[in-house]
Design a protein around this motif. Sequence first.
Motif, PDB file in Angstrom:
ATOM      1  N   UNK A   1       0.822  -1.211   0.000  1.00 50.96           N
ATOM      2  CA  UNK A   1       0.000   0.000   0.000  1.00 50.96           C
ATOM      3  C   UNK A   1       0.856   1.261   0.000  1.00 50.96           C
ATOM      4  N   UNK A   2       2.029   1.196   0.600  1.00 45.24           N
ATOM      5  CA  UNK A   2       2.888   2.370   0.713  1.00 45.24           C
ATOM      6  C   UNK A   2       3.839   2.533  -0.473  1.00 45.24           C
ATOM      7  N   UNK A   3       3.765   1.598  -1.419  1.00 42.96           N
ATOM      8  CA  UNK A   3       4.676   1.673  -2.559  1.00 42.96           C
ATOM      9  C   UNK A   3       4.216   2.744  -3.540  1.00 42.96           C
ATOM     10  N   UNK A   4       5.183   3.511  -4.047  1.00 46.44           N
ATOM     11  CA  UNK A   4       4.888   4.518  -5.058  1.00 46.44           C
ATOM     12  C   UNK A   4       4.812   3.847  -6.433  1.00 46.44           C
ATOM     13  N   UNK A   5       4.424   4.621  -7.429  1.00 42.06           N
ATOM     14  CA  UNK A   5       4.365   4.103  -8.791  1.00 42.06           C
ATOM     15  C   UNK A   5       5.744   3.627  -9.247  1.00 42.06           C
ATOM     16  N   UNK A   6       6.780   4.409  -8.914  1.00 40.91           N
ATOM     17  CA  UNK A   6       8.131   4.021  -9.327  1.00 40.91           C
ATOM     18  C   UNK A   6       8.619   2.794  -8.570  1.00 40.91           C
ATOM     19  N   UNK A   7       8.186   2.625  -7.310  1.00 39.37           N
ATOM     20  CA  UNK A   7       8.521   1.401  -6.569  1.00 39.37           C
ATOM     21  C   UNK A   7       7.959   0.181  -7.292  1.00 39.37           C
ATOM     22  N   UNK A   8       6.681   0.256  -7.636  1.00 40.61           N
ATOM     23  CA  UNK A   8       6.027  -0.868  -8.314  1.00 40.61           C
ATOM     24  C   UNK A   8       6.654  -1.116  -9.680  1.00 40.61           C
ATOM     25  N   UNK A   9       7.049  -0.023 -10.348  1.00 38.75           N
ATOM     26  CA  UNK A   9       7.661  -0.153 -11.672  1.00 38.75           C
ATOM     27  C   UNK A   9       8.999  -0.875 -11.607  1.00 38.75           C
ATOM     28  N   UNK A  10       9.867  -0.477 -10.667  1.00 37.48           N
ATOM     29  CA  UNK A  10      11.198  -1.094 -10.606  1.00 37.48           C
ATOM     30  C   UNK A  10      11.100  -2.536 -10.116  1.00 37.48           C
ATOM     31  N   UNK A  11      10.123  -2.845  -9.273  1.00 36.56           N
ATOM     32  CA  UNK A  11       9.915  -4.236  -8.848  1.00 36.56           C
ATOM     33  C   UNK A  11       9.445  -5.071 -10.039  1.00 36.56           C
ATOM     34  N   UNK A  12       8.526  -4.507 -10.827  1.00 34.89           N
ATOM     35  CA  UNK A  12       8.061  -5.207 -12.029  1.00 34.89           C
ATOM     36  C   UNK A  12       9.214  -5.443 -12.995  1.00 34.89           C
ATOM     37  N   UNK A  13      10.052  -4.428 -13.176  1.00 33.91           N
ATOM     38  CA  UNK A  13      11.209  -4.558 -14.059  1.00 33.91           C
ATOM     39  C   UNK A  13      12.180  -5.618 -13.543  1.00 33.91           C
ATOM     40  N   UNK A  14      12.339  -5.681 -12.227  1.00 36.99           N
ATOM     41  CA  UNK A  14      13.256  -6.648 -11.625  1.00 36.99           C
ATOM     42  C   UNK A  14      12.802  -8.074 -11.907  1.00 36.99           C
ATOM     43  N   UNK A  15      11.520  -8.345 -11.717  1.00 37.76           N
ATOM     44  CA  UNK A  15      11.027  -9.707 -11.923  1.00 37.76           C
ATOM     45  C   UNK A  15      10.936 -10.050 -13.405  1.00 37.76           C
ATOM     46  N   UNK A  16      10.774  -9.038 -14.237  1.00 35.97           N
ATOM     47  CA  UNK A  16      10.857  -9.263 -15.677  1.00 35.97           C
ATOM     48  C   UNK A  16      12.288  -9.644 -16.058  1.00 35.97           C
ATOM     49  N   UNK A  17      13.262  -9.003 -15.406  1.00 40.14           N
ATOM     50  CA  UNK A  17      14.671  -9.326 -15.646  1.00 40.14           C
ATOM     51  C   UNK A  17      14.996 -10.736 -15.166  1.00 40.14           C
ATOM     52  N   UNK A  18      14.457 -11.121 -14.009  1.00 41.58           N
ATOM     53  CA  UNK A  18      14.669 -12.488 -13.498  1.00 41.58           C
ATOM     54  C   UNK A  18      14.150 -13.505 -14.511  1.00 41.58           C
ATOM     55  N   UNK A  19      12.968 -13.234 -15.032  1.00 38.94           N
ATOM     56  CA  UNK A  19      12.361 -14.128 -16.021  1.00 38.94           C
ATOM     57  C   UNK A  19      13.227 -14.235 -17.274  1.00 38.94           C
ATOM     58  N   UNK A  20      13.695 -13.100 -17.755  1.00 41.76           N
ATOM     59  CA  UNK A  20      14.509 -13.087 -18.976  1.00 41.76           C
ATOM     60  C   UNK A  20      15.872 -13.735 -18.723  1.00 41.76           C
ATOM     61  N   UNK A  21      16.438 -13.503 -17.532  1.00 34.43           N
ATOM     62  CA  UNK A  21      17.727 -14.107 -17.189  1.00 34.43           C
ATOM     63  C   UNK A  21      17.615 -15.626 -17.164  1.00 34.43           C
ATOM     64  N   UNK A  22      16.538 -16.111 -16.572  1.00 32.96           N
ATOM     65  CA  UNK A  22      16.318 -17.557 -16.491  1.00 32.96           C
ATOM     66  C   UNK A  22      16.228 -18.165 -17.887  1.00 32.96           C
ATOM     67  N   UNK A  23      15.475 -17.512 -18.770  1.00 34.20           N
ATOM     68  CA  UNK A  23      15.321 -17.999 -20.137  1.00 34.20           C
ATOM     69  C   UNK A  23      16.645 -17.950 -20.902  1.00 34.20           C
ATOM     70  N   UNK A  24      17.391 -16.862 -20.717  1.00 34.26           N
ATOM     71  CA  UNK A  24      18.657 -16.693 -21.447  1.00 34.26           C
ATOM     72  C   UNK A  24      19.705 -17.690 -21.000  1.00 34.26           C
ATOM     73  N   UNK A  68      10.828   3.004   0.332  1.00 37.02           N
ATOM     74  CA  UNK A  68      11.872   3.224  -0.672  1.00 37.02           C
ATOM     75  C   UNK A  68      13.082   2.332  -0.412  1.00 37.02           C
ATOM     76  N   UNK A  69      13.517   2.262   0.853  1.00 32.94           N
ATOM     77  CA  UNK A  69      14.666   1.418   1.185  1.00 32.94           C
ATOM     78  C   UNK A  69      14.345  -0.069   1.016  1.00 32.94           C
ATOM     79  N   UNK A  70      13.122  -0.465   1.409  1.00 35.17           N
ATOM     80  CA  UNK A  70      12.730  -1.867   1.276  1.00 35.17           C
ATOM     81  C   UNK A  70      12.677  -2.275  -0.197  1.00 35.17           C
ATOM     82  N   UNK A  71      12.181  -1.373  -1.029  1.00 37.78           N
ATOM     83  CA  UNK A  71      12.116  -1.654  -2.472  1.00 37.78           C
ATOM     84  C   UNK A  71      13.516  -1.812  -3.050  1.00 37.78           C
ATOM     85  N   UNK A  72      14.405  -0.878  -2.721  1.00 34.01           N
ATOM     86  CA  UNK A  72      15.765  -0.939  -3.252  1.00 34.01           C
ATOM     87  C   UNK A  72      16.493  -2.185  -2.754  1.00 34.01           C
TER      88      UNK A  72
END
Length: 299
Positions: A1-24, A68-72
């Motif tokens: 609930x306390x996450x900002x739009x950019x927090x959610x965005x970078x978390x989404x990008x991180x898990x997208x990277x995990x997915x792509x890394x696994x495939x690669x 912010x710190x928890x997200x990073x």
Amino acid sequence: ENLSILDKWIIAKTHLLIQYADQSLDTYRVDRFMKSFEVFLDELSNWYIRRNRRRFWKSEDDEDKKSAYATLFHVLENVIKIIAPVLPFVSEVIYQNLIRNSDKNSLESVHLCDYPIVIKEYINKNLIKNVDALKKTIELGRSARSMSDFRIRQPLSKALFAVEDDKISKFIAKNKDIVLDELNVKSIERISEASKLIKYKIKPNLRTLGQKYGSGLSKIKEILDESNIDSLIKKMKRDNQIMLNNEYKLEREDVFIETTPAVGFSAASDSGITVGLSLDLNKDLILEGIVRDIVRVIQ
């Protein structure tokens, strides 16, 4: 609930990277993974961390700062684990300094940790699309400012942008404060046609078209001069090719696209987004720019 739009965005990008890394890595294409990792690092440092400096540095130890710190921490913890097979020593040093120093019960080495698991619920593709478009809008605005020779400390009256997707437009308008801050403009406004900001001119690439069509080159020039340039540009951006009179097929390498900003504006365009900055300065804007220069010198 306390996450900002950019927090959610970078978390989404991180898990997208995990997915792509696994495939690669499963297909032994470490090179592809490293290219995407390089892009991710740039987004993390030059966008997420830079945009959130005030949250990291503020004196209040409130929920926003903790989020912010928890997200990073979440991002870095996962990133060093997925990069460990490729950069074993660098990832180990970061793991010891970041994870082991924070949690003494953690495993002794990053190489003893399980590979991160993708949490697909975190990958909000609509959010990624919207924030990436917002980021691209700001990058184009900076490019336009750079071409104008107006320093970033000089405030400008307004920024205009043209984008076909209404959802992206609404997202940019909703988060206009980020754009105003990044581009140092007083207002932002959507316009319906990019042609109000940029005029295009298409010139044939004589070297490639001469090899393809020889004597037909003069006819191609004639057709280009008589055609609706804006329509041709849209087709080229969409299909990476255009057909002239159902006879001449021009691919991206066969033409040079020149852009000229509208009078009183500096503009840039890419990926379906066009941004223009008004270059008209009034007395108040000039004085504010002088004050900002004085403050910078004093600091």
